[in-house]
Design a protein around this motif. Structure first.
Motif, short mmCIF file in Angstrom:
data_model
loop_
_atom_site.label_atom_id
_atom_site.label_comp_id
_atom_site.label_asym_id
_atom_site.label_seq_id
_atom_site.Cartn_x
_atom_site.Cartn_y
_atom_site.Cartn_z
N TYR A 91 0.86 -1.18 0.00
CA TYR A 91 0.00 0.00 0.00
C TYR A 91 0.90 1.23 0.00
N ASP A 101 0.64 5.72 -0.19
CA ASP A 101 -0.20 6.91 -0.27
C ASP A 101 0.66 8.17 -0.27
N GLN A 139 -3.87 7.10 -3.39
CA GLN A 139 -3.73 5.82 -2.70
C GLN A 139 -3.57 4.70 -3.72
N ARG A 179 -11.06 -2.38 1.67
CA ARG A 179 -10.93 -2.78 3.07
C ARG A 179 -9.49 -3.15 3.40
N ALA A 214 -7.45 0.02 3.61
CA ALA A 214 -7.70 0.77 4.84
C ALA A 214 -6.96 0.15 6.01
N LYS A 215 -6.92 -1.18 6.06
CA LYS A 215 -6.19 -1.84 7.14
C LYS A 215 -4.70 -1.55 7.06
N ALA A 262 -3.31 1.08 5.63
CA ALA A 262 -3.12 2.49 5.99
C ALA A 262 -3.14 2.66 7.50
N SER A 263 -3.98 1.90 8.17
CA SER A 263 -4.03 1.96 9.63
C SER A 263 -2.72 1.45 10.24
N LEU A 264 -2.14 0.42 9.64
CA LEU A 264 -0.84 -0.06 10.12
C LEU A 264 0.21 1.04 10.01
N ASP A 277 -0.34 4.28 10.09
CA ASP A 277 -0.63 5.28 11.12
C ASP A 277 -0.08 4.84 12.48
N GLN A 278 -0.27 3.58 12.81
CA GLN A 278 0.22 3.06 14.09
C GLN A 278 1.74 3.09 14.15
N TRP A 279 2.36 2.74 13.04
CA TRP A 279 3.83 2.77 12.98
C TRP A 279 4.35 4.19 13.16
#
Length: 448
Positions: free
Chosen positions: A385, A387, A393, A414, A417-418, A420-422, A424-426
């Motif tokens: 992924y 962005d 994206q 979906r 999005a998962k 991208a969330s990884l 953000d957490q990183w």
């Protein structure tokens, strides 16, 4: 080419002739090319550059086809290699600028070399540092017993000055004025070091300038000089072939000194190839997070430990090589600086596989130009992924689409999005950086 006698004299004085008893831990040679394209070696599909020595090295060990540099530019990847951590944790997100103060590997940080030195290794760097100019930021202050090379990102290959016309060739802490092509001089120093390392375990980091600009082949000393001009056939091919010969000489020195079976050799690059490189079949180039900017060739040889003639497509990153070397040396990083990478030996030996883990990337704005857009990327298994701040994206299935031509974002939102969330957490984990010297130095320059 024969090395200048002056260089040999210095090495003979510096390297101890009496060494400790042999250790059970292997010697390690980490060889890093500079801006080498993914497809610039014969064993990675190149047809217009002859690389028999690196091809032979690959036939004697393992070829890694999904090996990633931590960054798409040089200094951050070198920082990741020498700390075993994501470079974002230290705030160095672009190349150290020419003669810039307070940029690079901060004095208070431990390094791979300093940790190995504490574990009983003799340590040496031959070649490019690019992690700091000032006292306290240099190789000898970061655990390297011996250093020969340049402090900055590139030099005239024959006259050894950088783009500010500052001489940049050193032997330990002292400027060295000698003659010779930098690729050859780097190999000369590495070989002389190896000839005197018979019993004590050693870590030799060989960081070639080639084939980074200026594009100067070994016969170009009298050619009109330009920092950025050249052609693939006129200069670049000859630079890579010279690099291949230099690596061949280093490997021959290992084998002829009865160090073959107790030495791990790793060859890779700091980032993807630039304008004259061949990154085929990948999209993009140095400075981007497309595969061509971060997927780089890698070879590892350790007879008896790594099966010959093998290959793996498992995704790995620069920081994994750091973790591997420390594990083999029986050494540990400081508890307050835990490693971000994993030990690759189960994978390299063919005795195990890596867990499916995400590999993270961020290419920040270039603080010196202000015209390069930020990108973020994560690879998880076969999926990637990517962005941008502009809202673009991308989602790619790299097993089917190594060239990143088919964006699957609409077909699988979906999953995107998962991932991208990884990311953000990183980012929440690695930011803010431990130190802000780079940001403060930038502000100071703007206020002058």
């Amino acid at each position: 080419m024969k090395a200048p006698q002056l260089l040999f004299v210095f090495v003979a004085i510096c390297v101890p002739l009496e060494v400790a008893n042999a250790s059970d831990h292997p010697n390690v040679i980490m060889i890093l090319a500079d801006d080498l394209g993914y497809g610039d070696l014969g064993c990675f599909g190149c047809r217009d550059i002859k690389t028999p020595n690196l091809d032979r090295l690959a036939s004697q060990g393992v070829r890694l086809t999904s090996n990633y540099s931590n960054s798409s530019v040089c200094s951050p990847t070198r920082l990741a290699l020498l700390t075993g951590r994501y470079f974002q944790r230290l705030g160095l997100e672009w190349a150290v600028w020419y003669q810039a103060p307070n940029e690079g590997l901060p004095p208070q940080e431990s390094s791979l070399a300093s940790i190995l030195k504490q574990a009983g290794y003799t340590t040496a760097l031959a070649g490019k540092w690019h992690l700091g100019y000032e006292k306290g930021w240099r190789p000898n202050q970061h655990g390297f017993d011996y250093f020969f090379g340049c402090l900055g990102g590139n030099v005239n290959y024959f006259k050894h000055y950088d783009k500010t016309n500052t001489h940049d060739l050193f032997l330990d802490e002292k400027p060295l004025h000698t003659k010779g092509y930098v690729t050859d001089l780097t190999a000369d120093y590495a070989i002389k070091f190896l000839e005197q390392m018979k019993e004590k375990p050693f870590f030799l980091y060989v960081a070639f300038n080639a084939p980074h600009f200026p594009f100067q082949g070994p016969e170009d000393e009298d050619r009109e000089f330009s920092w950025h001009e050249g052609t693939r056939q006129g200069q670049y091919v000859l630079m890579v072939e010279s690099l291949d010969r230099a690596v061949g000489r280093i490997v021959a020195a290992i084998d002829s000194n009865a160090l073959r079976d107790e030495t791990l050799i790793v060859f890779t690059s700091d980032n993807g190839g630039e304008k004259l490189a061949r990154n085929h079949p990948l999209r993009g180039k140095k400075g981007t997070l497309w595969e061509g900017g971060i997927r780089v060739p890698a070879i590892a040889r350790w007879p008896g430990k790594i099966p010959a003639g093998t290959a793996t497509d498992a995704p790995v990153q620069t920081i994994d090589w750091s973790a591997t070397v420390l594990a083999l040396a029986g050494a540990k990083a400081p508890s307050n600086r835990p490693l971000d990478g994993v030990n690759l030996m189960p994978l390299l030996s063919g005795k195990g596989e890596l867990a499916n883990r995400p590999l993270f990337f961020r290419r920040a704005l270039d603080p010196h130009r202000g015209n390069v857009k930020q990108q973020r990327a994560v690879r998880l298994g076969r999926w990637k992924y990517l962005d941008t701040p502009a809202g673009e994206q991308y989602l790619f299935d790299l097993d089917k689409d190594i060239s990143e031509q088919t964006n699957l974002i609409e077909q699988d939102p979906r999953r995107a999005a998962k991932m991208a969330s990884l990311l953000d957490q990183w980012e929440a984990d690695v930011d803010p950086p431990l130190y802000d010297q780079r940001q403060q130095a930038r502000k100071n320059r703007k206020n002058r």
